[in-house]
Design a protein around this motif. Structure first.
Motif, PDB file in Angstrom:
ATOM      1  N   UNK A 164       0.828  -1.212   0.000  1.00 52.49           N
ATOM      2  CA  UNK A 164       0.000   0.000   0.000  1.00 52.49           C
ATOM      3  C   UNK A 164       0.858   1.255   0.000  1.00 52.49           C
ATOM      4  N   UNK A 165       1.923   1.252   0.784  1.00 51.62           N
ATOM      5  CA  UNK A 165       2.751   2.443   0.940  1.00 51.62           C
ATOM      6  C   UNK A 165       3.572   2.721  -0.319  1.00 51.62           C
ATOM      7  N   UNK A 166       4.176   1.677  -0.900  1.00 51.21           N
ATOM      8  CA  UNK A 166       5.078   1.867  -2.032  1.00 51.21           C
ATOM      9  C   UNK A 166       4.396   1.688  -3.382  1.00 51.21           C
ATOM     10  N   UNK A 167       3.211   1.113  -3.389  1.00 53.37           N
ATOM     11  CA  UNK A 167       2.468   0.967  -4.633  1.00 53.37           C
ATOM     12  C   UNK A 167       2.920  -0.158  -5.537  1.00 53.37           C
ATOM     13  N   UNK A 168       3.675  -1.103  -5.004  1.00 55.79           N
ATOM     14  CA  UNK A 168       4.132  -2.222  -5.819  1.00 55.79           C
ATOM     15  C   UNK A 168       4.875  -3.240  -4.997  1.00 55.79           C
ATOM     16  N   UNK A 169       5.349  -4.293  -5.663  1.00 57.79           N
ATOM     17  CA  UNK A 169       6.039  -5.386  -4.989  1.00 57.79           C
ATOM     18  C   UNK A 169       7.458  -4.963  -4.600  1.00 57.79           C
ATOM     19  N   UNK A 170       8.050  -5.652  -3.627  1.00 53.19           N
ATOM     20  CA  UNK A 170       9.424  -5.310  -3.223  1.00 53.19           C
ATOM     21  C   UNK A 170      10.431  -5.608  -4.322  1.00 53.19           C
ATOM     22  N   UNK A 171      11.487  -4.813  -4.352  1.00 54.96           N
ATOM     23  CA  UNK A 171      12.557  -5.031  -5.329  1.00 54.96           C
ATOM     24  C   UNK A 171      13.449  -6.189  -4.906  1.00 54.96           C
ATOM     25  N   UNK A 172      13.568  -6.396  -3.615  1.00 55.11           N
ATOM     26  CA  UNK A 172      14.382  -7.481  -3.057  1.00 55.11           C
ATOM     27  C   UNK A 172      13.534  -8.223  -2.037  1.00 55.11           C
ATOM     28  N   UNK A 173      13.568  -9.545  -2.125  1.00 57.39           N
ATOM     29  CA  UNK A 173      12.833 -10.374  -1.169  1.00 57.39           C
ATOM     30  C   UNK A 173      13.836 -11.247  -0.409  1.00 57.39           C
ATOM     31  N   UNK A 174      13.685 -11.304   0.903  1.00 55.78           N
ATOM     32  CA  UNK A 174      14.569 -12.099   1.746  1.00 55.78           C
ATOM     33  C   UNK A 174      13.713 -12.954   2.677  1.00 55.78           C
ATOM     34  N   UNK A 175      14.241 -14.100   3.102  1.00 49.17           N
ATOM     35  CA  UNK A 175      13.436 -15.072   3.845  1.00 49.17           C
ATOM     36  C   UNK A 175      13.363 -14.806   5.339  1.00 49.17           C
ATOM     37  N   UNK A 176      14.267 -13.973   5.876  1.00 51.95           N
ATOM     38  CA  UNK A 176      14.233 -13.669   7.310  1.00 51.95           C
ATOM     39  C   UNK A 176      14.340 -12.162   7.522  1.00 51.95           C
ATOM     40  N   UNK A 177      13.868 -11.718   8.684  1.00 50.18           N
ATOM     41  CA  UNK A 177      13.960 -10.290   8.993  1.00 50.18           C
ATOM     42  C   UNK A 177      15.402  -9.861   9.246  1.00 50.18           C
ATOM     43  N   UNK A 178      16.254 -10.789   9.698  1.00 51.64           N
ATOM     44  CA  UNK A 178      17.669 -10.456   9.828  1.00 51.64           C
ATOM     45  C   UNK A 178      18.258 -10.089   8.470  1.00 51.64           C
ATOM     46  N   UNK A 179      17.939 -10.889   7.477  1.00 57.24           N
ATOM     47  CA  UNK A 179      18.449 -10.616   6.126  1.00 57.24           C
ATOM     48  C   UNK A 179      17.825  -9.351   5.553  1.00 57.24           C
ATOM     49  N   UNK A 180      16.552  -9.145   5.832  1.00 58.40           N
ATOM     50  CA  UNK A 180      15.856  -7.963   5.313  1.00 58.40           C
ATOM     51  C   UNK A 180      16.505  -6.686   5.821  1.00 58.40           C
ATOM     52  N   UNK A 181      16.751  -6.603   7.119  1.00 60.26           N
ATOM     53  CA  UNK A 181      17.315  -5.354   7.643  1.00 60.26           C
ATOM     54  C   UNK A 181      18.751  -5.145   7.167  1.00 60.26           C
ATOM     55  N   UNK A 182      19.511  -6.235   7.025  1.00 57.26           N
ATOM     56  CA  UNK A 182      20.886  -6.101   6.531  1.00 57.26           C
ATOM     57  C   UNK A 182      20.895  -5.612   5.084  1.00 57.26           C
ATOM     58  N   UNK A 183      20.014  -6.187   4.256  1.00 54.46           N
ATOM     59  CA  UNK A 183      19.941  -5.775   2.861  1.00 54.46           C
ATOM     60  C   UNK A 183      19.472  -4.328   2.740  1.00 54.46           C
ATOM     61  N   UNK A 184      18.524  -3.941   3.596  1.00 55.52           N
ATOM     62  CA  UNK A 184      18.004  -2.575   3.544  1.00 55.52           C
ATOM     63  C   UNK A 184      19.094  -1.552   3.848  1.00 55.52           C
ATOM     64  N   UNK A 185      19.892  -1.826   4.860  1.00 52.75           N
ATOM     65  CA  UNK A 185      20.963  -0.902   5.232  1.00 52.75           C
ATOM     66  C   UNK A 185      22.068  -0.899   4.174  1.00 52.75           C
ATOM     67  N   UNK A 186      22.420  -2.088   3.685  1.00 55.69           N
ATOM     68  CA  UNK A 186      23.492  -2.193   2.702  1.00 55.69           C
ATOM     69  C   UNK A 186      23.138  -1.482   1.397  1.00 55.69           C
ATOM     70  N   UNK A 187      21.870  -1.624   0.957  1.00 56.10           N
ATOM     71  CA  UNK A 187      21.447  -1.035  -0.318  1.00 56.10           C
ATOM     72  C   UNK A 187      20.808   0.336  -0.171  1.00 56.10           C
ATOM     73  N   UNK A 188      20.587   0.767   1.058  1.00 55.35           N
ATOM     74  CA  UNK A 188      19.937   2.055   1.268  1.00 55.35           C
ATOM     75  C   UNK A 188      18.481   2.047   0.867  1.00 55.35           C
ATOM     76  N   UNK A 189      17.779   0.947   1.131  1.00 54.00           N
ATOM     77  CA  UNK A 189      16.374   0.798   0.752  1.00 54.00           C
ATOM     78  C   UNK A 189      15.482   0.702   1.988  1.00 54.00           C
TER      79      UNK A 189
END
Length: 281
Positions: A193-218
């Motif tokens: 709802x917030x971004x208006x589309x599907x995620x650009x990167x999908x990860x299987x755990x929240x640990x991976x999600x937060x690491x990818x978000x910080x690393x890629x600036x997303x």
């Protein structure tokens, strides 16, 4: 002497999962094998252990449930007696939940569980698999969805606040989320709802999600307990209704009067209450 003791695990699996297909999956076999083993039990003990429902599924009869209860009690007693004699006065309780719940909510409060006084030996198992409570794979499960099948005692013990987070590096529409099979969960729905589309990167755990978000600036979605102020992540959707997950404790109904198990259940509930107060502060 019990005949075909090994066949009882198929009866327990059917009781726990509610149908032949799921029972077979839980035992890593096929529905035909489950059906054959249960039929053999019925023939051996000359009891009708299962019957067909209106939609063709199998369900345990009253006699089937009685047999399953007796088998489980016998299994639990054998498990209790297995091991050094000096350890038999201590009850081993296995709690199963997903990794971030184990790490963020339960493990930090392990010191508040009176193991020495209550004679509890605790195993905390972090897994994404729905373990079989009927077959004794765990004594207590902490789940992020309410189970709808099986002879279970289900209690809502808390909520986990979710949200959308980002660092100051980026505030675009590309974001990091869970795999597509989890698109239905509240935090993913909030992201769509917030971004208006599907995620650009999908990860299987929240640990991976937060690491990818910080690393890629997303931006990313996930639990406030893990993301808030982690490496500069801040909530960016504060003006919207916040998504959350309900937390449920689950154990088999045969254990509803197990005093030590109920003590562990109360401890788990307190873990979520104290954590929510900390996050709110």
């Amino acid at each position: 002497m019990l005949s075909h003791w090994d066949d009882f695990k198929y009866l327990l699996a059917l009781e726990q999962t509610g149908n032949l297909v799921n029972a077979a999956k839980s035992l890593k076999t096929n529905p035909t094998t489950v059906s054959r083993k249960i039929k053999r039990l019925s023939e051996t003990y000359q009891r009708t252990l299962v019957s067909r429902t209106g939609n063709g599924e199998w369900e345990l009869t009253e006699q089937g449930r009685a047999f399953a209860t007796a088998a489980r009690l016998c299994q639990n007693e054998i498990s209790r007696l297995d091991g050094p004699a000096e350890a038999n006065d201590k009850q081993d309780i296995t709690v199963s939940t997903v990794d971030f719940v184990a790490e963020t909510f339960l493990a930090p409060k392990i010191g508040e569980l009176p193991l020495h006084r209550k004679k509890i030996s605790l195993t905390l198992e972090a897994t994404d698999r729905n373990v079989s409570l009927a077959y004794g794979e765990a004594d207590l499960a902490i789940r992020l969805g309410r189970p709808k099948q099986g002879r279970l005692v289900v209690s809502r013990i808390g909520t986990i606040e979710m949200g959308i987070y980002a660092s100051e590096r980026n505030f675009g529409n590309a974001w990091v989320g869970l795999p597509a099979c989890f698109d239905w969960v509240p935090e993913m729905q909030a992201g769509f709802e917030f971004f208006g589309g599907a995620p650009a990167i999908r990860m299987s755990t929240f640990h991976c999600i937060r690491s990818a978000a910080v690393e890629r600036g997303l931006p990313c979605v996930g639990p406030a307990s893990m993301l808030e102020n982690w490496n500069g992540l801040k909530k960016i959707d504060k003006d919207r209704p916040q998504p959350f997950r309900e937390v449920w404790s689950v154990h088999h109904e045969d254990r509803r009067h197990d005093e030590l198990l109920l003590q562990v259940k109360d401890w788990a509930r307190a873990c979520f209450v104290s954590k929510m107060e900390t996050v709110a502060a």
